[in-house]
Write a protein that holds these residues in place. Structure first.
Motif, PDB file in Angstrom:
ATOM      1  N   ALA A  45      31.641  36.183   8.986  1.00  0.00           N
ATOM      2  CA  ALA A  45      32.719  37.119   8.646  1.00  0.00           C
ATOM      3  C   ALA A  45      33.999  36.374   8.274  1.00  0.00           C
ATOM      4  O   ALA A  45      34.699  36.765   7.330  1.00  0.00           O
ATOM      5  CB  ALA A  45      32.969  38.077   9.800  1.00  0.00           C
ATOM      6  N   LEU A  46      34.308  35.313   9.007  1.00  0.00           N
ATOM      7  CA  LEU A  46      35.512  34.532   8.691  1.00  0.00           C
ATOM      8  C   LEU A  46      35.405  33.875   7.315  1.00  0.00           C
ATOM      9  O   LEU A  46      36.366  33.882   6.530  1.00  0.00           O
ATOM     10  CB  LEU A  46      35.749  33.473   9.768  1.00  0.00           C
ATOM     11  CG  LEU A  46      36.264  33.989  11.111  1.00  0.00           C
ATOM     12  CD1 LEU A  46      36.242  32.880  12.160  1.00  0.00           C
ATOM     13  CD2 LEU A  46      37.663  34.560  10.959  1.00  0.00           C
ATOM     14  N   TYR A  56      35.008  42.237   1.332  1.00  0.00           N
ATOM     15  CA  TYR A  56      34.934  42.417   2.791  1.00  0.00           C
ATOM     16  C   TYR A  56      35.593  43.737   3.186  1.00  0.00           C
ATOM     17  O   TYR A  56      35.042  44.512   3.958  1.00  0.00           O
ATOM     18  CB  TYR A  56      35.613  41.229   3.481  1.00  0.00           C
ATOM     19  CG  TYR A  56      35.474  41.233   4.982  1.00  0.00           C
ATOM     20  CD1 TYR A  56      34.295  40.814   5.578  1.00  0.00           C
ATOM     21  CD2 TYR A  56      36.513  41.648   5.801  1.00  0.00           C
ATOM     22  CE1 TYR A  56      34.157  40.807   6.955  1.00  0.00           C
ATOM     23  CE2 TYR A  56      36.393  41.648   7.178  1.00  0.00           C
ATOM     24  CZ  TYR A  56      35.207  41.231   7.754  1.00  0.00           C
ATOM     25  OH  TYR A  56      35.069  41.223   9.110  1.00  0.00           O
ATOM     26  N   ASP A  57      36.769  44.032   2.628  1.00  0.00           N
ATOM     27  CA  ASP A  57      37.454  45.292   2.908  1.00  0.00           C
ATOM     28  C   ASP A  57      36.659  46.480   2.384  1.00  0.00           C
ATOM     29  O   ASP A  57      36.600  47.529   3.027  1.00  0.00           O
ATOM     30  CB  ASP A  57      38.853  45.296   2.294  1.00  0.00           C
ATOM     31  CG  ASP A  57      39.803  44.353   3.015  1.00  0.00           C
ATOM     32  OD1 ASP A  57      39.536  44.038   4.201  1.00  0.00           O
ATOM     33  OD2 ASP A  57      40.797  43.923   2.393  1.00  0.00           O
ATOM     34  N   THR A  62      33.204  51.527   3.576  1.00  0.00           N
ATOM     35  CA  THR A  62      32.009  52.260   3.175  1.00  0.00           C
ATOM     36  C   THR A  62      31.833  53.491   4.064  1.00  0.00           C
ATOM     37  O   THR A  62      31.866  53.400   5.280  1.00  0.00           O
ATOM     38  CB  THR A  62      30.757  51.362   3.294  1.00  0.00           C
ATOM     39  OG1 THR A  62      30.937  50.212   2.487  1.00  0.00           O
ATOM     40  CG2 THR A  62      29.499  52.105   2.890  1.00  0.00           C
ATOM     41  N   GLU A  63      31.649  54.636   3.441  1.00  0.00           N
ATOM     42  CA  GLU A  63      31.511  55.900   4.166  1.00  0.00           C
ATOM     43  C   GLU A  63      30.061  56.053   4.647  1.00  0.00           C
ATOM     44  O   GLU A  63      29.118  55.890   3.871  1.00  0.00           O
ATOM     45  CB  GLU A  63      31.871  57.062   3.233  1.00  0.00           C
ATOM     46  CG  GLU A  63      32.147  58.348   3.902  1.00  0.00           C
ATOM     47  CD  GLU A  63      33.483  58.385   4.637  1.00  0.00           C
ATOM     48  OE1 GLU A  63      33.618  59.224   5.525  1.00  0.00           O
ATOM     49  OE2 GLU A  63      34.370  57.581   4.322  1.00  0.00           O
ATOM     50  N   ILE A  64      29.903  56.364   5.928  1.00  0.00           N
ATOM     51  CA  ILE A  64      28.579  56.570   6.520  1.00  0.00           C
ATOM     52  C   ILE A  64      28.570  57.948   7.172  1.00  0.00           C
ATOM     53  O   ILE A  64      29.487  58.286   7.922  1.00  0.00           O
ATOM     54  CB  ILE A  64      28.246  55.479   7.553  1.00  0.00           C
ATOM     55  CG1 ILE A  64      28.257  54.107   6.880  1.00  0.00           C
ATOM     56  CG2 ILE A  64      26.904  55.761   8.217  1.00  0.00           C
ATOM     57  CD1 ILE A  64      28.067  52.950   7.829  1.00  0.00           C
ATOM     58  N   LEU A  77      32.737  52.667   7.909  1.00  0.00           N
ATOM     59  CA  LEU A  77      32.059  51.713   8.789  1.00  0.00           C
ATOM     60  C   LEU A  77      32.996  51.220   9.882  1.00  0.00           C
ATOM     61  O   LEU A  77      32.591  51.080  11.042  1.00  0.00           O
ATOM     62  CB  LEU A  77      31.517  50.539   7.971  1.00  0.00           C
ATOM     63  CG  LEU A  77      30.786  49.455   8.754  1.00  0.00           C
ATOM     64  CD1 LEU A  77      29.578  50.028   9.472  1.00  0.00           C
ATOM     65  CD2 LEU A  77      30.365  48.326   7.819  1.00  0.00           C
ATOM     66  N   HIS A  78      34.251  51.000   9.552  1.00  0.00           N
ATOM     67  CA  HIS A  78      35.240  50.558  10.533  1.00  0.00           C
ATOM     68  C   HIS A  78      35.359  51.576  11.669  1.00  0.00           C
ATOM     69  O   HIS A  78      35.409  51.211  12.844  1.00  0.00           O
ATOM     70  CB  HIS A  78      36.588  50.341   9.834  1.00  0.00           C
ATOM     71  CG  HIS A  78      37.630  49.767  10.713  1.00  0.00           C
ATOM     72  ND1 HIS A  78      38.592  50.533  11.313  1.00  0.00           N
ATOM     73  CD2 HIS A  78      37.855  48.489  11.110  1.00  0.00           C
ATOM     74  CE1 HIS A  78      39.380  49.764  12.037  1.00  0.00           C
ATOM     75  NE2 HIS A  78      38.948  48.512  11.929  1.00  0.00           N
TER      76      HIS A  78
END
Length: 184
Positions: A45-46, A56-57, A62-64, A77-78
């Protein structure tokens, strides 16, 4: 091995599980494997966010959605990670702590002080460092991530240190008892 003996040995596993004892599965079941996966994901991830922050953003946005009949839940996703996986993570930590209070090292109350101070320090110090670095920035509201991530890494490191010595002792005891090498 007779059929009843074989049934007794494999009674706690399904047919599917008996046939999937791969080296990868065995590795992931250990604390070492779990800690290595966590470390690899963090490094990945880094590297990813430093090479291409936009993609990455986009992944995190992304809508789930989950739909069941007329009921649906939708988050990015966040949001799923923050509300679902972090809740599950802390539930597991709580269950492990409860097990230690009931059956483990912490059932004797005099042994409770050092882990309590270490646990509080393990939460307060990463948060304080995070807040010191992010003071005055909107990112300062992300202090909970620093605390939980540090907890996961600390547990992985403790598992490495504690179980490494115990694993050698258990393997030696098993080999003396069964006449089988520790790899059996």
């Amino acid at each position: 091995m007779t059929q009843p003996e074989q049934a007794a040995v494999t009674a706690d596993r399904t047919a599917w599980g008996r046939h999937l004892q791969t080296p990868l599965r065995q590795f992931l079941r250990t604390e070492t494997g779990s800690a290595a996966v966590l470390l690899a994901a963090t490094i990945g991830a880094l590297v990813w966010t430093n090479l291409d922050a936009g993609s990455y953003d986009t992944l995190w946005q992304t809508e789930i959605s989950l739909r069941l009949g007329g009921f649906s839940m939708s988050q990015d996703l966040h949001g799923w990670v923050n509300t679902g996986l972090m809740t599950f993570f802390f539930l597991v930590i709580g269950l492990e702590a409860r097990r230690e209070f009931d059956m483990g090292e912490l059932r004797e109350r005099r042994r409770f002080a050092i882990p309590l101070v270490a646990g509080l320090g393990g939460m307060i110090v990463p948060v304080a460092i995070f807040l010191a670095v992010n003071a005055g920035h909107p990112s300062a509201s992300g202090w909970g991530t620093a605390m939980s991530t540090d907890t996961a890494f600390a547990l992985g490191m403790l598992a490495q240190v504690v179980h490494h010595g115990e694993g050698q002792q258990v393997g030696a005891q098993r080999s003396r008892r069964t006449g089988c090498a520790p790899t059996c």
